[in-house]
Each structure stands twice: as structure tokens, then as C-alpha cells.
Scaffold this motif. Structure first.
Motif, PDB file in Angstrom:
ATOM      1  N   GLU A 100      -9.238 -10.333  11.810  1.00  0.00           N
ATOM      2  CA  GLU A 100      -7.912  -9.978  12.326  1.00  0.00           C
ATOM      3  C   GLU A 100      -6.817 -10.679  11.526  1.00  0.00           C
ATOM      4  OE1 GLU A 100      -7.182  -7.728  14.366  1.00  0.00           O
ATOM      5  OE2 GLU A 100      -9.026  -7.293  15.487  1.00  0.00           O
ATOM      6  N   ALA A 101      -7.055 -11.943  11.171  1.00  0.00           N
ATOM      7  CA  ALA A 101      -6.070 -12.673  10.368  1.00  0.00           C
ATOM      8  C   ALA A 101      -5.916 -12.027   8.992  1.00  0.00           C
ATOM      9  CB  ALA A 101      -6.495 -14.135  10.221  1.00  0.00           C
ATOM     10  N   TYR A 102      -7.032 -11.637   8.398  1.00  0.00           N
ATOM     11  CA  TYR A 102      -6.978 -10.961   7.099  1.00  0.00           C
ATOM     12  C   TYR A 102      -6.183  -9.664   7.201  1.00  0.00           C
ATOM     13  CZ  TYR A 102      -8.534  -8.361   2.991  1.00  0.00           C
ATOM     14  OH  TYR A 102      -8.563  -7.618   1.834  1.00  0.00           O
ATOM     15  N   ALA A 103      -6.486  -8.860   8.225  1.00  0.00           N
ATOM     16  CA  ALA A 103      -5.783  -7.588   8.407  1.00  0.00           C
ATOM     17  C   ALA A 103      -4.293  -7.811   8.619  1.00  0.00           C
ATOM     18  CB  ALA A 103      -6.376  -6.821   9.584  1.00  0.00           C
ATOM     19  N   ALA A 104      -3.933  -8.846   9.369  1.00  0.00           N
ATOM     20  CA  ALA A 104      -2.521  -9.148   9.595  1.00  0.00           C
ATOM     21  C   ALA A 104      -1.823  -9.500   8.285  1.00  0.00           C
ATOM     22  CB  ALA A 104      -2.387 -10.292  10.595  1.00  0.00           C
ATOM     23  N   GLY A 105      -2.521 -10.219   7.414  1.00  0.00           N
ATOM     24  CA  GLY A 105      -1.944 -10.541   6.116  1.00  0.00           C
ATOM     25  C   GLY A 105      -1.719  -9.304   5.267  1.00  0.00           C
ATOM     26  N   VAL A 106      -2.695  -8.404   5.252  1.00  0.00           N
ATOM     27  CA  VAL A 106      -2.549  -7.144   4.509  1.00  0.00           C
ATOM     28  C   VAL A 106      -1.344  -6.361   5.023  1.00  0.00           C
ATOM     29  CG1 VAL A 106      -3.608  -4.912   3.979  1.00  0.00           C
ATOM     30  CG2 VAL A 106      -5.013  -6.985   3.991  1.00  0.00           C
ATOM     31  N   ASN A 107      -1.238  -6.238   6.322  1.00  0.00           N
ATOM     32  CA  ASN A 107      -0.159  -5.449   6.925  1.00  0.00           C
ATOM     33  C   ASN A 107       1.211  -6.080   6.708  1.00  0.00           C
ATOM     34  OD1 ASN A 107      -1.950  -3.491   7.846  1.00  0.00           O
ATOM     35  ND2 ASN A 107      -2.366  -4.610   9.727  1.00  0.00           N
ATOM     36  N   ALA A 108       1.242  -7.409   6.634  1.00  0.00           N
ATOM     37  CA  ALA A 108       2.513  -8.077   6.326  1.00  0.00           C
ATOM     38  C   ALA A 108       2.983  -7.708   4.922  1.00  0.00           C
ATOM     39  CB  ALA A 108       2.352  -9.586   6.457  1.00  0.00           C
ATOM     40  N   ALA A 109       2.031  -7.569   3.994  1.00  0.00           N
ATOM     41  CA  ALA A 109       2.386  -7.225   2.620  1.00  0.00           C
ATOM     42  C   ALA A 109       2.915  -5.802   2.507  1.00  0.00           C
ATOM     43  CB  ALA A 109       1.172  -7.413   1.707  1.00  0.00           C
ATOM     44  N   ILE A 110       2.240  -4.844   3.136  1.00  0.00           N
ATOM     45  CA  ILE A 110       2.682  -3.454   2.993  1.00  0.00           C
ATOM     46  C   ILE A 110       3.940  -3.180   3.809  1.00  0.00           C
ATOM     47  CG2 ILE A 110       0.373  -2.636   2.431  1.00  0.00           C
ATOM     48  CD1 ILE A 110       0.096  -1.584   5.261  1.00  0.00           C
ATOM     49  N   ALA A 111       4.232  -4.053   4.776  1.00  0.00           N
ATOM     50  CA  ALA A 111       5.489  -3.908   5.513  1.00  0.00           C
ATOM     51  C   ALA A 111       6.679  -4.279   4.630  1.00  0.00           C
ATOM     52  CB  ALA A 111       5.474  -4.787   6.764  1.00  0.00           C
ATOM     53  N   LEU A 112       6.445  -5.164   3.672  1.00  0.00           N
ATOM     54  CA  LEU A 112       7.511  -5.580   2.766  1.00  0.00           C
ATOM     55  C   LEU A 112       7.645  -4.672   1.553  1.00  0.00           C
ATOM     56  CD1 LEU A 112       7.014  -9.466   2.711  1.00  0.00           C
ATOM     57  CD2 LEU A 112       8.817  -8.180   3.878  1.00  0.00           C
ATOM     58  N   GLN A 113       6.534  -4.051   1.142  1.00  0.00           N
ATOM     59  CA  GLN A 113       6.545  -3.267  -0.096  1.00  0.00           C
ATOM     60  C   GLN A 113       5.583  -2.102   0.017  1.00  0.00           C
ATOM     61  OE1 GLN A 113       8.429  -3.884  -2.791  1.00  0.00           O
ATOM     62  NE2 GLN A 113       7.629  -2.213  -4.036  1.00  0.00           N
ATOM     63  N   THR A 114       6.095  -0.873  -0.048  1.00  0.00           N
ATOM     64  CA  THR A 114       5.234   0.310  -0.056  1.00  0.00           C
ATOM     65  C   THR A 114       4.658   0.501  -1.457  1.00  0.00           C
ATOM     66  OG1 THR A 114       6.545   1.395   1.658  1.00  0.00           O
ATOM     67  CG2 THR A 114       5.111   2.798   0.321  1.00  0.00           C
ATOM     68  N   PRO A 115       3.338   0.584  -1.604  1.00  0.00           N
ATOM     69  CA  PRO A 115       2.752   0.764  -2.934  1.00  0.00           C
ATOM     70  C   PRO A 115       3.304   1.997  -3.646  1.00  0.00           C
ATOM     71  CG  PRO A 115       1.057   0.221  -1.322  1.00  0.00           C
ATOM     72  CD  PRO A 115       2.313   0.479  -0.552  1.00  0.00           C
ATOM     73  N   LEU A 116       3.449   1.888  -4.952  1.00  0.00           N
ATOM     74  CA  LEU A 116       3.996   2.998  -5.742  1.00  0.00           C
ATOM     75  C   LEU A 116       3.176   4.268  -5.550  1.00  0.00           C
ATOM     76  CD1 LEU A 116       5.868   4.179  -7.916  1.00  0.00           C
ATOM     77  CD2 LEU A 116       4.270   3.287  -9.626  1.00  0.00           C
ATOM     78  N   GLU A 117       1.837   4.136  -5.498  1.00  0.00           N
ATOM     79  CA  GLU A 117       0.995   5.320  -5.369  1.00  0.00           C
ATOM     80  C   GLU A 117       1.309   6.096  -4.098  1.00  0.00           C
ATOM     81  OE1 GLU A 117      -1.401   2.109  -7.523  1.00  0.00           O
ATOM     82  OE2 GLU A 117      -0.044   2.240  -5.805  1.00  0.00           O
ATOM     83  N   HIS A 118       1.559   5.392  -3.015  1.00  0.00           N
ATOM     84  CA  HIS A 118       1.898   6.068  -1.767  1.00  0.00           C
ATOM     85  C   HIS A 118       3.283   6.705  -1.846  1.00  0.00           C
ATOM     86  CE1 HIS A 118      -1.497   5.041   0.831  1.00  0.00           C
ATOM     87  NE2 HIS A 118      -1.567   3.910   0.158  1.00  0.00           N
ATOM     88  N   ARG A 119       4.176   6.057  -2.557  1.00  0.00           N
ATOM     89  CA  ARG A 119       5.507   6.653  -2.716  1.00  0.00           C
ATOM     90  C   ARG A 119       5.427   7.936  -3.539  1.00  0.00           C
ATOM     91  NH1 ARG A 119       9.168   1.987  -4.953  1.00  0.00           N
ATOM     92  NH2 ARG A 119       7.234   0.832  -5.217  1.00  0.00           N
TER      93      ARG A 119
END
Length: 217
Positions: free
Chosen positions: A138-157
Motif C-alpha cells: 500500500e505504501a508503494y502504491a501510494a508513492g506511485v500515485n503521488a508521482a502521477i498526481a504531479l506529472q502525467t506521463p507523456l505517453e498518456h498525454r
């Protein structure tokens, strides 16, 4: 009068996004002095990038370490993680549509992967995990989600999609996918099963013995 097809409009938007990114890239830069607030940490953690750009992460305990690792993974490799998750769970076509892949299509591959049931099994794995393991996931997943909340990956854009949050079960599903990819003999085991069902176990053992081939290590 110029008429634009939806497909051409989508391609035009993707090209515009890519050109804008190349002119003014907004990817995360590895600032050696950067400081940010990562919610959930119980104490400060540090990420040191060496001359090759490899991150070295230090934290005061395992849960903080898992959260920091998740953040770095999400910041640097989220799209690859998303593709692995989608492959494991049979959801590639949701992102890229029905397109050729290997000697098949994404839809057929999704159907095959769903047959393995990694998504369902991952939920079972998580339910059976002990409390400490679940807390780390859960801690790992929270860290991942914190990152994508700040920056949407270019591929997804470029694809015009929003990244889906990462879950603890996703990590379990990718783990099962990794284990499956190094299990190279499942085709042979399936063939031996079908042979035994058709000619009997004794005859199947004569035709296709379970012992390794001569010279096999």
C-alpha cells in the motif's frame, strides 16, 4: 471547406502535444537539491542520483522506503508499469485499441491473458498476505500515485488518456506475470496432459517422458 476525420484530429492533437513537449519539455528533472512533501512518510527520506542517473534511496524504515521507491518508479517508469499491469490483467486494448501485437492482436492477447486469471489471483494473493506485506504494498502504491498526481506521463498525454491509480493488487499481478514469463515449460506440460488424456498415462510417459532430455541442465 476542410473536413477533419476524428482519427486525423486525434493524430493532429498527438503531434501538437509531442512538438510542444520537445520545444518545452516538462518532464521531471533530477534536481540534486529538490525537496518535496511526500504524504505518508514518517521521517525524511533521500534520493541520490549518481552520475549515470541511477537513484539511490535511503529511508528510516521499510514503509517509508517502499513509499519513496514507489514515487521514483511512478515518476520515471509509470507508463512501462501500466503496460505490464495491463498485459497481466488483459487490459491492453482498453488503452491502445485493437492493434497487431506479436503474431496476434491486442484483443486476442487480452482474452488469452484473462484466461490465466492473474488479476483475480492477485486479489487472492493480497487477501492472503500478512499485514506487514500489505502495508508495504500500500505504501508503494501510494508513492506511485503521488508521482502521477504531479506529472502525467507523456505517453498518456499522447494517447489522450488519464493514468489509472496503482493498487497493491497491481503489484501482485505484475509479480505473477514475471513468474509466468520465466515458466517456459507450460506449453510442454499442457501437451503432456492432453496426450495423457487421449492415450493414457503409461503410453504418454513412453511417448513424452517427464525426465529432462540428455544433456539438459
Amino acid at each position: 471547406m476542410i473536413r477533419w476525420s476524428p482519427l486525423l484530429l486525434c493524430a493532429s492533437c498527438a503531434v501538437t502535444t509531442l512538438v510542444g513537449y520537445q520545444v518545452s519539455p516538462d518532464h521531471p528533472r533530477e534536481d540534486r537539491q529538490e525537496a518535496l512533501v511526500l504524504l505518508g512518510l514518517t521521517a525524511p527520506a533521500s534520493v541520490l542520483f549518481d552520475d549515470l542517473g541511477v537513484p539511490h534511496i535511503r529511508a528510516g524504515n521499510d514503509r517509508d522506503l517502499a513509499r519513496a521507491v514507489g514515487y521514483i518508479h511512478g515518476r520515471m517508469r509509470y507508463f512501462e508499469m501500466d503496460m505490464m499491469r495491463r498485459l497481466a490483467e488483459g487490459r491492453l486494448a482498453e488503452l491502445v485499441g485493437d492493434n497487431p501485437i506479436l503474431d496476434s492482436t491486442t484483443v486476442h492477447l487480452d482474452v488469452a491473458m484473462r484466461g490465466w486469471g492473474f488479476g483475480r489471483l492477485a486479489e487472492d494473493d493480497l487477501a492472503q498476505a500478512d499485514a506487514d506485506t500489505r502495508a508495504l504494498l500500500e505504501a508503494y502504491a501510494a508513492g506511485v500515485n503521488a508521482a502521477i498526481a504531479l506529472q502525467t506521463p507523456l505517453e498518456h498525454r499522447l494517447l489522450g488518456t488519464a493514468p489509472m491509480p496503482w493498487t497493491a493488487a497491481d503489484s501482485m499481478a505484475v509479480g505473477r506475470l514475471n513468474a509466468w514469463t520465466v515458466s517456459h515449460n507450460w506449453q510442454q506440460e499442457t501437451a503432456r496432459l492432453l496426450l495423457a488424456l487421449n492415450v493414457g498415462i503409461d503410453r504418454a510417459e513412453q511417448l513424452y517422458p517427464a525426465e529432462p532430455l540428455d544433456g539438459a541442465s
